[in-house]
Design an enzyme around this catalytic site. Structure first.
Site, short mmCIF file in Angstrom:
data_model
loop_
_atom_site.label_atom_id
_atom_site.label_comp_id
_atom_site.label_asym_id
_atom_site.label_seq_id
_atom_site.Cartn_x
_atom_site.Cartn_y
_atom_site.Cartn_z
N ASP A 202 0.84 -1.19 0.00
CA ASP A 202 0.00 0.00 0.00
C ASP A 202 0.88 1.25 0.00
O ASP A 202 1.90 1.31 0.69
CB ASP A 202 -0.89 -0.02 1.25
CG ASP A 202 -1.87 1.13 1.29
OD1 ASP A 202 -2.72 1.22 0.39
OD2 ASP A 202 -1.77 1.95 2.23
N GLU A 262 1.67 -0.27 -5.05
CA GLU A 262 0.73 0.78 -5.44
C GLU A 262 1.54 2.07 -5.59
O GLU A 262 1.84 2.76 -4.63
CB GLU A 262 -0.35 0.96 -4.36
CG GLU A 262 -1.35 2.05 -4.72
CD GLU A 262 -2.20 2.50 -3.53
OE1 GLU A 262 -3.31 2.99 -3.76
OE2 GLU A 262 -1.74 2.39 -2.38
#
Length: 518
Positions: A202, A262
Site C-alpha cells: 500500500d 501501489e
C-alpha cells in the site's frame, strides 16, 4: 510452478468487506471467501489479492492497522486464514495480501506508547512528531495537506504535532528509524512463513520523507494519491527505494514470492525505478485506469505502460478498476453504454502482455452505486465536510444470487454498505446461466488467455486500423481490434477467437473488441 509465476498472471482483488459474508453479520470475511474459492478457480484467475483483514478500528476500513500480524475478529482468525490459504493452494490459487507500511493505526501499541512517552522519546521517534510553527507552536509544522482533506498534522495535548498523510487515525511511521524497517521485515516474514505467495504494498511511493520536512508546493486539489510531481514532498522521495530493497531482500529468501507496489507515479522513468532488479517485481500502472474512452488516450496508456517497464525485469501490470476509483462501467458512461464499453475494455486489458488485476465485481459488470448521505462511511466524506463523497460507491458488496438484497452476499438483507434493488440480473448466478453475460465473457477470455498460444510473448506490434480504432498483434499471433469509431468496421482476415459484441456479420460494432488469429 515456476518461481516467476506472476509474470503473466491474472490477479483478482478481494475487497474483503464486500466479497462474501460467511457469518451473517453483513460484512464480508475470510469464511465467506473460503466458500467462494471454487467460483474464483472456475472464473480462471491465478491469484488473489486480499485487502487488509488485520485488527483495526476501521477508520479507513482496515488500512489503519493496529496489529499487522493478526486477523480482526470481524473477518475471522488466524486459523481461518490458514484454512483459506491451504484450500486456495489446493485449488491452484495463490494468495497475496496487503501490507500497509506507510502508517499505523492510532490504536497501534507503538503510537499509544509514543503519546504516553512524550517529546524526544525513543517511542516518538518511531513516528514523525514535530514542534509546531509560529510564536507559540500553534500552527502545523509545515503546509502539507492530508490526502483525505485538511492538514496532514494533528496536535497532541503536550503541544507537539504528528504527521498523517491520510486520516488522523493513521499516523505516518518514520522509516528513517531502523526499528520501523525491522518491524516491517518481521511482518513480511510472519506471513511468508504461513505460506502466502506475496504482497501488495500500500502507498508504495510513500514511506520516505525529505529531511527537515520542508513546505511543499501549495496544491488546491490534493487528489487521492494522484501524482502531483516533484513539488509534492509527501510521495516518491528517493529514500523510498531503500525500503523496497529491504522488502525485496526478505522476499528473495522465499523463492516464488513477489510484491506489487501501489505506485501513483505518472512519469515512466520514475515508475521504472521501483522495478529495478533488487526492488519490486511489479508495480501497478494506472494509466489504463485513468484513461478516457478514446483511441488516443487508450493507445497512449498502453504505450507509456510498456515504455515504463521496457528496461526493467518487470512485465507491465494492467488495472481497470479498484477499491479507490470509480468502476469502469460507471467511468465509461454507466448503463448499457458503460457496460458495452466495459466488455470491450475487458478484452483489451486481457489481450495485453504482462499481468492483469481484476477488481471483485468487474466480471459481473458492477457499476458504482449512488448512496444516500447517511450510508457513507469513507473518511474522505467526513474529512472534506461532505464536499467529497469518497469511495464507498465502488465498494458495494458483490451480488451472488437471488432477486432481492443482499443477493446471497449475506444471510441478512442489510449489509455494511446497502445494496440496491434491481440487481437480480447482475448476480453471478444469473450471469452464469447466460452465455452472453459479462461473467461468461470473462470466463471465456481467461480460459483463452491461459490456454491459447496466440496470447503469448512479450511486447506487441501496432497494426494499421480504421480511424477511431486500435489494433495490435501479440508475438503469439493474437490480433486485438478495439473499435471506438462510432460505427461498425469490417473485421480483419482471420478466425475470431472471442468478441465483446456480436460479429456474425463480419463487422465489429462500435465500442467493441475482437480477438482474432490469422
Amino acid at each position: 510452478m515456476t518461481d516467476a509465476w506472476w509474470r503473466d498472471a491474472v490477479f483478482y482483488q478481494v475487497y474483503i468487506r464486500s466479497f462474501a459474508d460467511g457469518n451473517g453479520d453483513g460484512v464480508g470475511d475470510l469464511a465467506g471467501l473460503r466458500g467462494r474459492l471454487t467460483y474464483l478457480r472456475d472464473l480462471g484467475v491465478d491469484a488473489l489479492w486480499i485487502t487488509p483483514f488485520f485488527p483495526s478500528p476501521m477508520a479507513d476500513h482496515g488500512y489503519d492497522v493496529a496489529d499487522p500480524r493478526d486477523v480482526a475478529p470481524v473477518f475471522g482468525d488466524l486459523a481461518e486464514f490458514d484454512a483459506l490459504l491451504s484450500e486456495a493452494h489446493a485449488l491452484g490459487l495463490r494468495i497475496t495480501i496487503d501490507v500497509v507500511p506507510n502508517h499505523s493505526s492510532h490504536e497501534h501499541e507503538w503510537f499509544q506508547a509514543a503519546l504516553a512517552a512524550g517529546p524526544g522519546s525513543p517511542e516518538r521517534a518511531r513516528y514523525l512528531f514535530r514542534d509546531g510553527s509560529g510564536p507559540d507552536g500553534s500552527e502545523p509544522p509545515n503546509n502539507w495537506p492530508s490526502v483525505f482533506g485538511g492538514p496532514a498534522w494533528t496536535r497532541v495535548p503536550d503541544g507537539q504535532w504528528y504527521l498523517h498523510i491520510f486520516a488522523p487515525e493513521q499516523p505516518d511511521l518514520n522509516f528513517g528509524n531502523p526499528e520501523v524497517l525491522g518491524d516491517l521485515e518481521e511482518t513480511l516474514r510472519f506471513w511468508l512463513d504461513r505460506g502466502v505467495d506475496g504482497f501488495r504494498i500500500d502507498v508504495a511511493h510513500g514511506m520516505a520523507k525529505p529531511d527537515g520536512l520542508p513546505d511543499m508546493v501549495p496544491m488546491d486539489d490534493t487528489g487521492l494519491l494522484d501524482d502531483h510531481g516533484p513539488g509534492d514532498h509527501r510521495f516518491d522521495q528517493d529514500g523510498v527505494h531503500l525500503v523496497h530493497r529491504r522488502i525485496r531482500a526478505v522476499l528473495d529468501r522465499y523463492p516464488g514470492t513477489m510484491a506489487v507496489g501501489e505506485v501513483w507515479v505518472s512519469d515512466d522513468e520514475r515508475l521504472a525505478r521501483y522495478l529495478r532488479p533488487d526492488e519490486l517485481q511489479l508495480a501497478f500502472n494506472f494509466k489504463l485506469l485513468t484513461a478516457e474512452w478514446t483511441p488516443t488516450a487508450l493507445r497512449d496508456a498502453v504505450v507509456h505502460s510498456l515504455a515504463a517497464v521496457e528496461d526493467s525485469p518487470a512485465p507491465a501490470c494492467w488495472v481497470l478498476s479498484n477499491h479507490d476509483r470509480p468502476r469502469h462501467v460507471t467511468r465509461y458512461g454507466d448503463g448499457e453504454l458503460g457496460t458495452r464499453r466495459a466488455r470491450a475494455a475487458a478484452l483489451l486489458q486481457l489481450a495485453l502482455p504482462g499481468v492483469a488485476y481484476l477488481y471483485n465485481g468487474d466480471e459481473l459488470g458492477m457499476p458504482d452505486v449512488d448512496l444516500p448521505d447517511d450510508a457513507l462511511q469513507d473518511p474522505i466524506w467526513f474529512r472534506s465536510g461532505g464536499k467529497e463523497r469518497g469511495r464507498d460507491a465502488c465498494r458495494i458488496p458483490v451480488p451472488w444470487s437471488g432477486t432481492e438484497p443482499s443477493y446471497g452476499f449475506s444471510s441478512r438483507p442489510d449489509t455494511w454498505l446497502p445494496m440496491p434493488e434491481g440487481w437480480a440480473a447482475l448476480t453471478a448466478q444469473a450471469q452464469a446461466a447466460d452465455p452472453a453475460s459479462m461473467l461468461s465473457l470473462y470466463r471465456a477470455a481467461l480460459a483463452l488467455r491461459s490456454s491459447s498460444p496466440a496470447l503469448t510473448g512479450e511486447g506487441l506490434q501496432w497494426l494499421p486500423s480504421p480511424d477511431g480504432c486500435l489494433a495490435f498483434r501479440r508475438p503469439g499471433g493474437l490480433v486485438c481490434l478495439v473499435n471506438l469509431s462510432g460505427a461498425d468496421v469490417p473485421l480483419p482476415e482471420g478466425t475470431v477467437l472471442l468478441a465483446s459484441a456480436d460479429v456474425a456479420g463480419g463487422h465489429l460494432p462500435d465500442d467493441a473488441t475482437a480477438w482474432l488469429v490469422a
